[in-house]
Design an enzyme around this catalytic site. Structure first.
Site, mmCIF file in Angstrom:
data_model
loop_
_atom_site.group_PDB
_atom_site.id
_atom_site.type_symbol
_atom_site.label_atom_id
_atom_site.label_comp_id
_atom_site.label_asym_id
_atom_site.label_seq_id
_atom_site.Cartn_x
_atom_site.Cartn_y
_atom_site.Cartn_z
ATOM 1 N N MET A 1 0.842 -1.199 0.000
ATOM 2 C CA MET A 1 0.000 0.000 0.000
ATOM 3 C C MET A 1 0.879 1.252 0.000
ATOM 4 O O MET A 1 0.440 2.336 0.396
ATOM 5 C CB MET A 1 -0.945 -0.005 1.201
ATOM 6 C CG MET A 1 -1.996 -1.089 1.125
ATOM 7 S SD MET A 1 -3.529 -0.704 1.997
ATOM 8 C CE MET A 1 -2.942 -0.454 3.660
ATOM 9 N N GLY A 2 2.123 1.101 -0.449
ATOM 10 C CA GLY A 2 3.014 2.249 -0.518
ATOM 11 C C GLY A 2 3.578 2.623 0.836
ATOM 12 O O GLY A 2 3.566 1.831 1.775
ATOM 13 N N ALA A 3 4.099 3.871 0.932
ATOM 14 C CA ALA A 3 4.816 4.317 2.139
ATOM 15 C C ALA A 3 5.865 3.273 2.495
ATOM 16 O O ALA A 3 5.932 2.772 3.611
ATOM 17 C CB ALA A 3 3.857 4.575 3.291
ATOM 18 N N HIS B 1 9.165 1.006 3.260
ATOM 19 C CA HIS B 1 10.268 1.066 4.217
ATOM 20 C C HIS B 1 11.160 -0.153 4.005
ATOM 21 O O HIS B 1 10.966 -0.921 3.043
ATOM 22 C CB HIS B 1 9.738 1.138 5.654
ATOM 23 C CG HIS B 1 8.713 0.105 5.972
ATOM 24 N ND1 HIS B 1 9.003 -1.246 6.054
ATOM 25 C CD2 HIS B 1 7.379 0.200 6.222
ATOM 26 C CE1 HIS B 1 7.908 -1.928 6.354
ATOM 27 N NE2 HIS B 1 6.904 -1.074 6.453
ATOM 28 N N HIS C 1 9.511 -3.580 3.360
ATOM 29 C CA HIS C 1 9.107 -3.798 1.970
ATOM 30 C C HIS C 1 10.331 -4.077 1.098
ATOM 31 O O HIS C 1 10.293 -4.928 0.206
ATOM 32 C CB HIS C 1 8.389 -2.564 1.415
ATOM 33 C CG HIS C 1 7.099 -2.234 2.099
ATOM 34 N ND1 HIS C 1 6.980 -1.158 2.942
ATOM 35 C CD2 HIS C 1 5.890 -2.834 2.066
ATOM 36 C CE1 HIS C 1 5.722 -1.100 3.389
ATOM 37 N NE2 HIS C 1 5.042 -2.112 2.882
ATOM 38 N N GLU D 1 5.517 -11.407 7.624
ATOM 39 C CA GLU D 1 4.921 -12.102 8.762
ATOM 40 C C GLU D 1 4.432 -11.149 9.848
ATOM 41 O O GLU D 1 3.770 -11.588 10.780
ATOM 42 C CB GLU D 1 5.914 -13.096 9.349
ATOM 43 C CG GLU D 1 6.170 -14.293 8.437
ATOM 44 C CD GLU D 1 7.061 -15.338 9.071
ATOM 45 O OE1 GLU D 1 7.805 -14.984 10.028
ATOM 46 O OE2 GLU D 1 7.022 -16.504 8.633
ATOM 47 N N ASP E 1 2.106 -9.069 9.538
ATOM 48 C CA ASP E 1 0.654 -9.235 9.388
ATOM 49 C C ASP E 1 0.355 -10.731 9.271
ATOM 50 O O ASP E 1 -0.119 -11.204 8.241
ATOM 51 C CB ASP E 1 0.163 -8.474 8.159
ATOM 52 C CG ASP E 1 0.406 -6.976 8.277
ATOM 53 O OD1 ASP E 1 -0.245 -6.352 9.121
ATOM 54 O OD2 ASP E 1 1.257 -6.461 7.539
ATOM 55 N N ARG F 1 2.858 2.838 9.258
ATOM 56 C CA ARG F 1 2.170 3.653 10.261
ATOM 57 C C ARG F 1 3.120 4.246 11.302
ATOM 58 O O ARG F 1 2.761 5.187 12.013
ATOM 59 C CB ARG F 1 1.104 2.824 10.975
ATOM 60 C CG ARG F 1 -0.013 2.354 10.067
ATOM 61 C CD ARG F 1 -0.935 1.387 10.792
ATOM 62 N NE ARG F 1 -1.872 0.739 9.870
ATOM 63 C CZ ARG F 1 -3.036 1.240 9.506
ATOM 64 N NH1 ARG F 1 -3.429 2.405 9.987
ATOM 65 N NH2 ARG F 1 -3.820 0.588 8.666
#
Length: 254
Positions: A27-29, A31, A34, A145, A147, A184
């Protein structure tokens, strides 16, 4: 690196691709967590596809969707530096041309924890992931992992719908403090990010889930849950208005 913003253009591109294809849905943003997914995808596939799409149907709280960080320019620079071949970043109308009339309901993995505290969340996750898997037709798709319940939900969906893509779990990437990297985290103050590391500490040092919850309560978190499932200990708690989730292994998966 090529960027695609419409389904039609991407479908034309997909017919040109040869060799093994890996997908990293995001979903972007972006780090370092990712980045680790993309690096592994790069090692294991001929073609690396990354999707960037802030999926509105998985947000049960409209203000949470509004606040979600968006850093597209930085994201694209990072993906280019990691050797990404294709970035799929369509608008919501491209992926939901008829709105959200058709959706997937969950199985046993959606029950409890995030499923209980975020009504409709996993329906939105499953629906968008299935759309992306159908569009990309990847050999492998990579999920973190952190999530972990989401990972189980997607595994269940892929199995039950006979999706040929292999779901590859990837270990959570953490800051030196132990804090699980998350988009977040950028919404926290510096002090908040320091304090947020208590989620990991409580999960790893407490003797029981109940003790971990008491530790978080004592440090001022608004705790949604601390539970054990699948041989792991999970927590969701709010700090500075930011909802944090994490999990660690505690035994054999059941």
């Amino acid at each position: 690196m090529k960027t695609w913003t419409t389904v039609r253009e991407w479908q034309a591109r997909r017919t040109e691709l040869k060799g093994s294809i890996g997908l990293v849905p995001t979903m972007g943003a972006l780090h370092a967590g990712h980045g680790a997914l993309v690096e592994r995808c790069r090692r294991e596939n001929d073609i690396v596809v990354v999707s960037i799409f802030v999926n509105p149907t998985q947000f049960n709280n409209p203000s949470d969707l509004e606040r979600y960080p968006r850093t597209v320019e930085q994201d694209l620079k990072l993906l280019a530096s990691l050797g990404t071949d294709d970035v799929l970043m369509p608008a919501a109308g491209e992926l939901y041309p008829d709105g959200y009339r058709l959706r997937i309901e969950g199985g046993s993995a959606v029950e409890g924890m995030e499923g209980a505290h975020r009504p409709g969340h996993f329906q939105g996750v499953m629906t968008i992931v299935l759309k992306l898997l159908n569009l990309v037709r990847a050999d492998r798709a990579y999920f973190g992992e952190k999530d972990y319940q989401q990972l189980q939900v997607i595994r269940e969906m892929v199995r039950d719908f006979f999706v040929p893509t292999e779901v590859i779990p990837c270990e959570t990437v953490r800051a030196a403090s132990g804090l699980a990297l998350s988009s977040r985290n950028t919404l926290l103050s510096d002090a908040g990010r320091e304090g947020a590391a208590s989620v990991y500490r409580s999960l790893t040092t407490a003797a029981t889930a109940e003790e971990a919850r008491r530790m978080l309560d004592a440090e001022g978190f608004a705790v949604d849950y601390v539970e054990e499932r699948w041989g792991r200990r999970f927590a969701a708690a709010v700090l500075e208005g930011v909802r944090l989730i994490d999990n660690v292994p505690v035994g054999e998966e059941k």
